[in-house]
Design a protein around this motif. Structure first.
Motif, PDB file in Angstrom:
ATOM      1  N   PHE A 134       0.822  -1.203   0.000  1.00  0.00           N
ATOM      2  CA  PHE A 134       0.000   0.000   0.000  1.00  0.00           C
ATOM      3  C   PHE A 134       0.864   1.265   0.000  1.00  0.00           C
ATOM      4  CE2 PHE A 134      -2.707   3.055   2.538  1.00  0.00           C
ATOM      5  CZ  PHE A 134      -3.553   3.371   1.486  1.00  0.00           C
ATOM      6  N   ILE A 135       1.898   1.282   0.801  1.00  0.00           N
ATOM      7  CA  ILE A 135       2.802   2.437   0.824  1.00  0.00           C
ATOM      8  C   ILE A 135       3.437   2.632  -0.548  1.00  0.00           C
ATOM      9  CG2 ILE A 135       4.954   3.333   1.800  1.00  0.00           C
ATOM     10  CD1 ILE A 135       4.167   1.934   4.431  1.00  0.00           C
ATOM     11  N   LYS A 136       3.810   1.534  -1.188  1.00  0.00           N
ATOM     12  CA  LYS A 136       4.402   1.612  -2.522  1.00  0.00           C
ATOM     13  C   LYS A 136       3.424   2.218  -3.525  1.00  0.00           C
ATOM     14  CE  LYS A 136       5.069  -2.187  -4.958  1.00  0.00           C
ATOM     15  NZ  LYS A 136       5.635  -3.458  -5.500  1.00  0.00           N
ATOM     16  N   SER A 137       2.126   2.109  -3.267  1.00  0.00           N
ATOM     17  CA  SER A 137       1.126   2.578  -4.221  1.00  0.00           C
ATOM     18  C   SER A 137       0.969   4.092  -4.236  1.00  0.00           C
ATOM     19  CB  SER A 137      -0.233   1.938  -3.921  1.00  0.00           C
ATOM     20  OG  SER A 137      -0.839   2.508  -2.773  1.00  0.00           O
ATOM     21  N   PHE A 138       1.483   4.793  -3.211  1.00  0.00           N
ATOM     22  CA  PHE A 138       1.325   6.252  -3.210  1.00  0.00           C
ATOM     23  C   PHE A 138       2.617   7.018  -2.941  1.00  0.00           C
ATOM     24  CE2 PHE A 138       0.237   4.960   1.190  1.00  0.00           C
ATOM     25  CZ  PHE A 138       1.121   5.739   1.921  1.00  0.00           C
ATOM     26  N   LEU A 139       3.662   6.378  -2.461  1.00  0.00           N
ATOM     27  CA  LEU A 139       4.904   7.079  -2.165  1.00  0.00           C
ATOM     28  C   LEU A 139       5.574   7.544  -3.460  1.00  0.00           C
ATOM     29  CD1 LEU A 139       6.672   7.842   0.293  1.00  0.00           C
ATOM     30  CD2 LEU A 139       7.990   5.755  -0.152  1.00  0.00           C
ATOM     31  N   PHE A 140       5.952   8.821  -3.526  1.00  0.00           N
ATOM     32  CA  PHE A 140       6.571   9.403  -4.726  1.00  0.00           C
ATOM     33  C   PHE A 140       5.684   9.173  -5.965  1.00  0.00           C
ATOM     34  CE2 PHE A 140      10.425   8.124  -2.163  1.00  0.00           C
ATOM     35  CZ  PHE A 140      10.608   9.379  -1.609  1.00  0.00           C
ATOM     36  N   THR A 141       4.441   9.522  -5.865  1.00  0.00           N
ATOM     37  CA  THR A 141       3.368   9.389  -6.860  1.00  0.00           C
ATOM     38  C   THR A 141       2.861   7.952  -6.996  1.00  0.00           C
ATOM     39  OG1 THR A 141       4.551   8.940  -8.955  1.00  0.00           O
ATOM     40  CG2 THR A 141       4.500  11.228  -8.202  1.00  0.00           C
ATOM     41  N   GLY A 142       3.602   6.972  -6.482  1.00  0.00           N
ATOM     42  CA  GLY A 142       3.129   5.593  -6.456  1.00  0.00           C
ATOM     43  C   GLY A 142       3.487   4.778  -7.689  1.00  0.00           C
ATOM     44  N   PHE A 143       3.786   3.498  -7.442  1.00  0.00           N
ATOM     45  CA  PHE A 143       4.037   2.569  -8.546  1.00  0.00           C
ATOM     46  C   PHE A 143       3.617   1.161  -8.119  1.00  0.00           C
ATOM     47  CE2 PHE A 143       6.844  -0.023 -11.375  1.00  0.00           C
ATOM     48  CZ  PHE A 143       6.300   0.398 -12.571  1.00  0.00           C
ATOM     49  N   PRO A 144       2.285   0.940  -7.986  1.00  0.00           N
ATOM     50  CA  PRO A 144       1.803  -0.374  -7.524  1.00  0.00           C
ATOM     51  C   PRO A 144       1.740  -1.407  -8.641  1.00  0.00           C
ATOM     52  CG  PRO A 144      -0.043   1.118  -7.840  1.00  0.00           C
ATOM     53  CD  PRO A 144       1.197   1.918  -8.136  1.00  0.00           C
ATOM     54  N   TRP A 145       2.869  -1.650  -9.271  1.00  0.00           N
ATOM     55  CA  TRP A 145       2.948  -2.619 -10.368  1.00  0.00           C
ATOM     56  C   TRP A 145       3.215  -4.007  -9.800  1.00  0.00           C
ATOM     57  CZ3 TRP A 145       2.128  -1.456 -15.503  1.00  0.00           C
ATOM     58  CH2 TRP A 145       2.432  -2.453 -16.436  1.00  0.00           C
ATOM     59  N   ALA A 146       2.569  -5.003 -10.358  1.00  0.00           N
ATOM     60  CA  ALA A 146       2.809  -6.404  -9.995  1.00  0.00           C
ATOM     61  C   ALA A 146       2.622  -6.650  -8.504  1.00  0.00           C
ATOM     62  CB  ALA A 146       4.209  -6.845 -10.436  1.00  0.00           C
ATOM     63  N   LEU A 147       1.528  -6.139  -7.939  1.00  0.00           N
ATOM     64  CA  LEU A 147       1.163  -6.496  -6.579  1.00  0.00           C
ATOM     65  C   LEU A 147       0.848  -7.990  -6.538  1.00  0.00           C
ATOM     66  CD1 LEU A 147      -1.188  -3.511  -5.635  1.00  0.00           C
ATOM     67  CD2 LEU A 147       1.301  -3.696  -5.325  1.00  0.00           C
ATOM     68  N   LEU A 148       1.092  -8.603  -5.403  1.00  0.00           N
ATOM     69  CA  LEU A 148       0.966 -10.063  -5.306  1.00  0.00           C
ATOM     70  C   LEU A 148      -0.423 -10.547  -5.713  1.00  0.00           C
ATOM     71  CD1 LEU A 148       2.519 -12.608  -4.514  1.00  0.00           C
ATOM     72  CD2 LEU A 148       1.730 -12.272  -2.161  1.00  0.00           C
ATOM     73  N   GLY A 149      -1.449  -9.786  -5.391  1.00  0.00           N
ATOM     74  CA  GLY A 149      -2.812 -10.204  -5.705  1.00  0.00           C
ATOM     75  C   GLY A 149      -3.089 -10.341  -7.189  1.00  0.00           C
ATOM     76  N   TYR A 150      -2.362  -9.595  -8.022  1.00  0.00           N
ATOM     77  CA  TYR A 150      -2.596  -9.667  -9.467  1.00  0.00           C
ATOM     78  C   TYR A 150      -2.188 -11.013 -10.055  1.00  0.00           C
ATOM     79  CZ  TYR A 150      -3.389  -4.626  -9.353  1.00  0.00           C
ATOM     80  OH  TYR A 150      -3.883  -3.381  -9.093  1.00  0.00           O
ATOM     81  N   SER A 151      -1.405 -11.776  -9.338  1.00  0.00           N
ATOM     82  CA  SER A 151      -1.026 -13.101  -9.832  1.00  0.00           C
ATOM     83  C   SER A 151      -2.236 -14.017  -9.959  1.00  0.00           C
ATOM     84  CB  SER A 151       0.010 -13.735  -8.891  1.00  0.00           C
ATOM     85  OG  SER A 151      -0.561 -13.967  -7.607  1.00  0.00           O
ATOM     86  N   GLN A 152      -3.345 -13.653  -9.294  1.00  0.00           N
ATOM     87  CA  GLN A 152      -4.546 -14.490  -9.298  1.00  0.00           C
ATOM     88  C   GLN A 152      -5.598 -14.021 -10.300  1.00  0.00           C
ATOM     89  OE1 GLN A 152      -4.319 -17.313  -7.095  1.00  0.00           O
ATOM     90  NE2 GLN A 152      -2.292 -16.370  -7.239  1.00  0.00           N
ATOM     91  N   ALA A 153      -5.258 -13.034 -11.129  1.00  0.00           N
ATOM     92  CA  ALA A 153      -6.252 -12.452 -12.040  1.00  0.00           C
ATOM     93  C   ALA A 153      -6.859 -13.486 -12.981  1.00  0.00           C
ATOM     94  CB  ALA A 153      -5.618 -11.322 -12.843  1.00  0.00           C
ATOM     95  N   GLY A 154      -6.145 -14.544 -13.277  1.00  0.00           N
ATOM     96  CA  GLY A 154      -6.650 -15.568 -14.180  1.00  0.00           C
ATOM     97  C   GLY A 154      -7.582 -16.571 -13.528  1.00  0.00           C
ATOM     98  N   PHE A 155      -7.750 -16.476 -12.205  1.00  0.00           N
ATOM     99  CA  PHE A 155      -8.600 -17.419 -11.469  1.00  0.00           C
ATOM    100  C   PHE A 155      -9.831 -16.669 -10.969  1.00  0.00           C
ATOM    101  CE2 PHE A 155      -4.206 -18.935 -10.854  1.00  0.00           C
ATOM    102  CZ  PHE A 155      -4.308 -20.174 -11.488  1.00  0.00           C
ATOM    103  N   THR A 156     -10.910 -16.768 -11.712  1.00  0.00           N
ATOM    104  CA  THR A 156     -12.099 -15.977 -11.409  1.00  0.00           C
ATOM    105  C   THR A 156     -12.607 -16.203  -9.992  1.00  0.00           C
ATOM    106  OG1 THR A 156     -12.728 -16.095 -13.743  1.00  0.00           O
ATOM    107  CG2 THR A 156     -14.431 -15.437 -12.196  1.00  0.00           C
ATOM    108  N   THR A 157     -12.631 -17.437  -9.540  1.00  0.00           N
ATOM    109  CA  THR A 157     -13.176 -17.743  -8.215  1.00  0.00           C
ATOM    110  C   THR A 157     -12.400 -17.052  -7.113  1.00  0.00           C
ATOM    111  OG1 THR A 157     -13.942 -19.911  -8.982  1.00  0.00           O
ATOM    112  CG2 THR A 157     -13.726 -19.607  -6.607  1.00  0.00           C
ATOM    113  N   PHE A 158     -11.083 -16.985  -7.239  1.00  0.00           N
ATOM    114  CA  PHE A 158     -10.248 -16.507  -6.145  1.00  0.00           C
ATOM    115  C   PHE A 158     -10.221 -14.985  -6.001  1.00  0.00           C
ATOM    116  CE2 PHE A 158      -7.656 -20.504  -7.271  1.00  0.00           C
ATOM    117  CZ  PHE A 158      -8.501 -21.305  -6.518  1.00  0.00           C
ATOM    118  N   ILE A 159     -10.709 -14.257  -7.000  1.00  0.00           N
ATOM    119  CA  ILE A 159     -10.584 -12.799  -6.932  1.00  0.00           C
ATOM    120  C   ILE A 159     -11.903 -12.098  -6.601  1.00  0.00           C
ATOM    121  CG2 ILE A 159      -8.636 -12.769  -8.513  1.00  0.00           C
ATOM    122  CD1 ILE A 159     -10.506 -11.881 -10.740  1.00  0.00           C
ATOM    123  N   GLN A 160     -12.958 -12.871  -6.304  1.00  0.00           N
ATOM    124  CA  GLN A 160     -14.260 -12.241  -6.050  1.00  0.00           C
ATOM    125  C   GLN A 160     -14.265 -11.406  -4.773  1.00  0.00           C
ATOM    126  OE1 GLN A 160     -16.544 -12.281  -8.513  1.00  0.00           O
ATOM    127  NE2 GLN A 160     -14.833 -13.358  -9.503  1.00  0.00           N
TER     128      GLN A 160
END
Length: 566
Positions: A134-160
């Motif tokens: 979360f801190i990475k998402s706003f510090l120095f304008t933020g760069f929340p790239w490749a957050l761990l949760g995005y690894s599950q984007a291909g699994f519809t059930t797990f991201i609801q």
């Protein structure tokens, strides 16, 4: 220490491999386990002096992970920024070294909280991780790239669960699974001969399994429930147009009419698809929406006396609303002009009836921060000068599917910021004075928004130009982030990317249609216009990560005080 270093590197590589396009998201469930064992090894070997070693192991993990997920920066700088390969690689490594500080601090906090009971640590470890993300998402304008949760984007059930907690909740869940496996194995080995710890592995297993089951059951129930709900929404025809126009030529003046001609042909293809859909549909709910990419018209379209009439003709011929990306400008009050990255809505009659100006700009891509100091650096975007942010996060209002609604439009880089898209989805800034001044501001800003209209966006649209990334993992990562935005806000989403990947995404995260990279293409679908208010996450997008941050801060402070006492 060599063993711990090896475990950290292996762990980082496993987590990198869990992201698209490899499609091995399940690796994320165990990928961080070697890192946790490495950090635990430091805690066991240096209980009173291992802080620096833990910090280094976390930094090493973060450096390897960052290189594996942002290596595409070199491609952007080399091909489009005019920066030679070696200096470009050096800049990327510097950025990776900075991003590695966040896992480094996670490792340090892991060290300071290692004395808590295992079952409590099961919930502390993911809270620490999410806090740093979360801190990475706003510090120095933020760069929340490749957050761990995005690894599950291909699994519809797990991201609801993200309609409540956002991508932060998915990151928490994934790290909890890693922590559960780590703590179970650790206490199974260390607790077998100690009566007081014999029950710990069992409790950890039960707690981890319980959380996993809750997420899966919620996901299965929500997919069915949301699909039933969306079936009742008013339908509209949508199309995403992918022009596949090379970044090296798109800003050339001689290419302008060719660009219009290419998009005109693709828009015609979309219109034919709409007509065919009307032929088999039970009814025709009026004009559809055809979406073109970011800066698809790479000139000042709204002010160009030669090109604007051509595009108006295209809109009239299509019989649909066109959403078109194009730069624009406004006075800077000092005799000059500021550049805006804009999206314009053309009505079926050919008139510009709304617009959105990009708010969160790309550092070094669209503008150079600290320009007086970094005067020797040029931005990567060619042809239009430096950009400034727009007036605010306001959706564009129009009539789709036979109902008055609004389209929450976000441009390129804005897709990686959950709270920004959530604000668009819920209708823009929530201020008491907003309704009173809406009509006046809409006229001055060119946005078709009327006082008293429904605030919640009925549709989300993302326009982007991912040509910068080349044939790397970045376009796939960018799409995954956009998928999460659709689920967080339970809204259909249309994504148009110049060179791909364009997609139409359902409120459950299912990719209904998508294109391949580097092809001219059109995809169409009939989607629902969201009814009702925003999701829980849409209302409170930062609640969960802030709660994790506060919880982590309290735990760390208590740990430090206890260490000083003993």
């Amino acid at each position: 220490m060599k063993k711990n270093i090896l475990l950290s590197v292996i762990s980082a590589l496993l987590v990198v491999a869990s992201f698209s396009p490899l499609g091995t998201g399940l690796l994320a469930w165990v990928g961080a386990v070697p890192l946790l064992f490495a950090l635990q090894g430091v805690c066991a070997e240096w209980p009173c002096g291992g802080a620096r070693k833990s910090f280094f192991l976390g930094w090493l993990w973060g450096f390897v992970f960052s290189v594996g997920t942002i290596y595409w920066v070199v491609n952007s700088m080399y091909y489009y920024g005019g920066i030679p390969l070696v200096p470009g690689a050096f800049i990327m490594l510097v950025l990776a070294a900075y991003l590695a500080l966040f896992p480094a601090f996670f490792a340090l906090l892991f060290y300071f909280t290692a004395d808590y009971r295992p079952l409590f640590r099961l919930f502390v470890i993911p809270a620490l991780w999410v806090s740093l993300e979360f801190i990475k998402s706003f510090l120095f304008t933020g760069f929340p790239w490749a957050l761990l949760g995005y690894s599950q984007a291909g699994f519809t059930t797990f991201i609801q669960l993200s309609d409540i907690f956002g991508v932060w909740g998915i990151s928490y869940w994934v790290m909890l699974l890693n922590g559960g496996i780590f703590l179970f194995l650790l206490n199974l080995a260390h607790g077998s001969g100690r009566r007081g710890l014999r029950i710990e592995p069992f409790l950890i297993f039960v707690a981890t399994a319980a959380v996993f089951i809750v997420v899966v059951v919620y996901g299965l129930v929500q997919v069915g429930s949301v699909n039933k709900e969306t079936a009742l929404w008013p339908e509209v025809k949508v199309a995403a147009v992918q022009g596949n126009i090379g970044q090296a030529v798109k800003w050339q003046h001689s290419e302008q009419k060719k660009t219009i001609a290419r998009y005109s042909a693709l828009i015609q293809e979309a219109s034919v698809a709409f007509d065919n859909a009307d032929g088999v549909a039970a009814d025709n709910n009026g004009p559809g929406l055809i979406v073109l990419p970011e800066t698809s018209m790479p000139f000042f379209l709204a002010r160009d006396p030669d090109m604007l009439p051509l595009v108006k003709d295209v809109a009239r011929d299509s019989g649909s609303y066109l959403l078109i990306g194009s730069p624009d400008y406004k006075s800077d009050g000092e005799g000059g002009h500021n550049i805006l990255n804009a999206a314009f809505i053309f009505s079926p009659g050919g008139d510009i009836t709304g617009r959105y100006d990009k708010m969160h700009l790309v550092p070094f891509g669209e503008y150079v921060p600290l320009k007086r100091i970094l005067f020797f650096i040029e931005k990567l975007t060619a042809g239009a000068g430096e950009f400034v942010e727009g007036r605010g996060l306001y959706p564009i209002e129009l009539e789709l599917g036979g109902v008055k609604t609004s389209v929450g439009t976000f441009i390129c880089y804005e897709a990686i910021f959950p709270s920004l898209v959530a604000e668009l989805a819920r209708g823009g800034p929530d201020t008491s004075a907003d309704t009173a001044r809406t009509a006046g501001t809409a006229r001055t800003a060119g946005t078709a928004r009327t006082a008293g209209a429904a605030r919640t966006a009925g549709l989300l649209v993302n326009i982007t130009n991912d040509a910068w990334f080349g044939d790397t993992s970045a376009p796939h990562h960018h799409l995954d982030m956009t998928i999460m935005r659709a689920v967080e806000n339970r809204t259909f989403l249309v994504r148009s990317a110049n060179t791909g990947i364009s997609a139409i995404v359902s409120p459950t995260g299912e990719v209904i249609e998508k294109t391949n990279l580097f092809e001219a293409a059109v995809i169409t679908a009939r989607v629902g216009i969201r009814q009702g208010g925003p999701t829980f996450f849409g209302r409170f997008p930062n609640l969960f990560p802030c709660a994790a941050l506060i919880f982590s801060a309290i735990i760390v402070i208590l740990s430090l005080r206890l260490r000083r006492r003993y």
